[in-house]
Design a protein around this motif. Structure first.
Motif, short mmCIF file in Angstrom:
data_model
loop_
_atom_site.label_atom_id
_atom_site.label_comp_id
_atom_site.label_asym_id
_atom_site.label_seq_id
_atom_site.Cartn_x
_atom_site.Cartn_y
_atom_site.Cartn_z
N MET A 5 0.85 -1.18 0.00
CA MET A 5 0.00 0.00 0.00
C MET A 5 0.90 1.24 0.00
O MET A 5 1.82 1.34 0.80
CB MET A 5 -0.88 -0.03 1.25
N PHE A 6 0.60 2.17 -0.91
CA PHE A 6 1.37 3.40 -1.02
C PHE A 6 0.46 4.56 -0.65
O PHE A 6 -0.59 4.76 -1.27
CB PHE A 6 1.92 3.57 -2.43
N ILE A 7 0.83 5.32 0.35
CA ILE A 7 0.04 6.46 0.81
C ILE A 7 0.77 7.74 0.42
O ILE A 7 1.93 7.93 0.81
CB ILE A 7 -0.18 6.41 2.33
N GLN A 8 0.11 8.58 -0.35
CA GLN A 8 0.70 9.86 -0.73
C GLN A 8 0.36 10.90 0.32
O GLN A 8 -0.65 10.79 1.01
CB GLN A 8 0.14 10.32 -2.08
N THR A 9 1.19 11.93 0.41
CA THR A 9 0.88 13.06 1.29
C THR A 9 0.94 14.33 0.46
O THR A 9 1.67 14.42 -0.53
CB THR A 9 1.88 13.17 2.47
N PRO A 25 -4.68 7.61 0.90
CA PRO A 25 -4.34 6.19 0.97
C PRO A 25 -4.59 5.40 -0.31
O PRO A 25 -4.27 4.22 -0.38
CB PRO A 25 -5.23 5.68 2.11
N GLY A 26 -5.16 6.03 -1.34
CA GLY A 26 -5.45 5.31 -2.58
C GLY A 26 -6.68 4.43 -2.46
O GLY A 26 -6.89 3.54 -3.28
N LYS A 27 -7.47 4.65 -1.43
CA LYS A 27 -8.71 3.90 -1.20
C LYS A 27 -9.78 4.88 -0.76
O LYS A 27 -9.48 5.98 -0.30
CB LYS A 27 -8.52 2.88 -0.06
N VAL A 28 -11.03 4.45 -0.88
CA VAL A 28 -12.14 5.26 -0.38
C VAL A 28 -12.06 5.26 1.15
O VAL A 28 -11.94 4.20 1.77
CB VAL A 28 -13.50 4.71 -0.85
N VAL A 29 -12.09 6.45 1.74
CA VAL A 29 -12.08 6.57 3.19
C VAL A 29 -13.52 6.60 3.70
O VAL A 29 -13.91 5.80 4.53
CB VAL A 29 -11.28 7.81 3.64
N LEU A 30 -14.32 7.53 3.17
CA LEU A 30 -15.75 7.61 3.50
C LEU A 30 -16.55 7.64 2.21
O LEU A 30 -16.30 8.50 1.36
CB LEU A 30 -16.08 8.87 4.30
N ASN A 31 -17.52 6.76 2.07
CA ASN A 31 -18.34 6.73 0.86
C ASN A 31 -19.14 8.00 0.66
O ASN A 31 -19.33 8.45 -0.45
CB ASN A 31 -19.28 5.52 0.86
N GLU A 32 -19.65 8.55 1.75
CA GLU A 32 -20.38 9.80 1.63
C GLU A 32 -20.19 10.64 2.87
O GLU A 32 -19.94 10.12 3.96
CB GLU A 32 -21.86 9.57 1.35
#
Length: 189
Positions: free
Chosen positions: A1-5, A18-25
């Protein structure tokens, strides 16, 4: 997992992607560790890093606000907390309805101004909020009274040194241009 800042206009806040959905809405804003522990396993992990004073979740980002230590000292621990959380498979929020957005009070405006409020909200949603989200924050409508629009600033926007300029020169000018009834914009806590 690669997390950009990414840096934000607020030097005390850093945006993590984080390259992933954190909160859908929606969004979630946590300003203390106790609230975070009840509502979000991810926010609780981040608050375990000494020096963290705020955590904000958007659709695909996490912004973290610090007090004290320099980012070069905090960043590795925060990256580790975010990575551990997503690798564990635990949910971001403890329950689907729990959010850190415990707004103090309802929206307020005169029912006669409903058309104006609809236009203000549409401008905020289409022109302001996407730009502010890029900087790791959010701005929500709270009220309209006597020509004044009241907005709540969250995430990187809360406490940002340039937030007054954003409100007064950016948002106020935009709203005045499209909604002549708007005279000024104020921030509410």
């Amino acid at each position: 997992m690669f997390i950009q800042t990414e840096a934000t206009p607020n030097p005390a806040t850093l945006k993590f992607l984080p390259g992933k959905v954190v909160l859908n809405e929606g969004t979630a804003d946590f300003r203390d560790a106790d609230t975070a522990r009840v509502a979000s396993p991810l926010a609780a992990r981040i608050f375990d890093v000494p020096g963290v004073t705020g955590v904000f979740f958007g659709y695909d980002f996490v912004t973290v606000t610090k007090d004290g230590p320099e980012w070069q000292h905090l960043k590795p621990a925060i990256l580790g907390s975010i990575m551990e959380h997503f690798m564990s498979g635990a949910p971001v929020m403890a329950t689907p309805e729990s959010t850190g957005d415990a707004e103090s009070g309802e929206e307020f405006y005169d029912k006669a101004d409903s058309e104006i409020v609809v236009t203000i909200k549409e401008l905020l949603d289409t022109r302001v909020r996407p730009a502010v989200a890029q900087d790791g924050g959010d701005i929500t409508f709270r009220g309209f009274e006597n020509g004044t629009v009241f907005l709540h600033m969250k995430g990187a926007c809360a406490g940002c040194p340039s937030s007054t300029a954003t409100l007064k020169h950016g948002i106020q000018n935009l709203l005045r241009h499209f909604v002549p009834e708007v005279q000024q914009v104020e921030q509410v806590a």
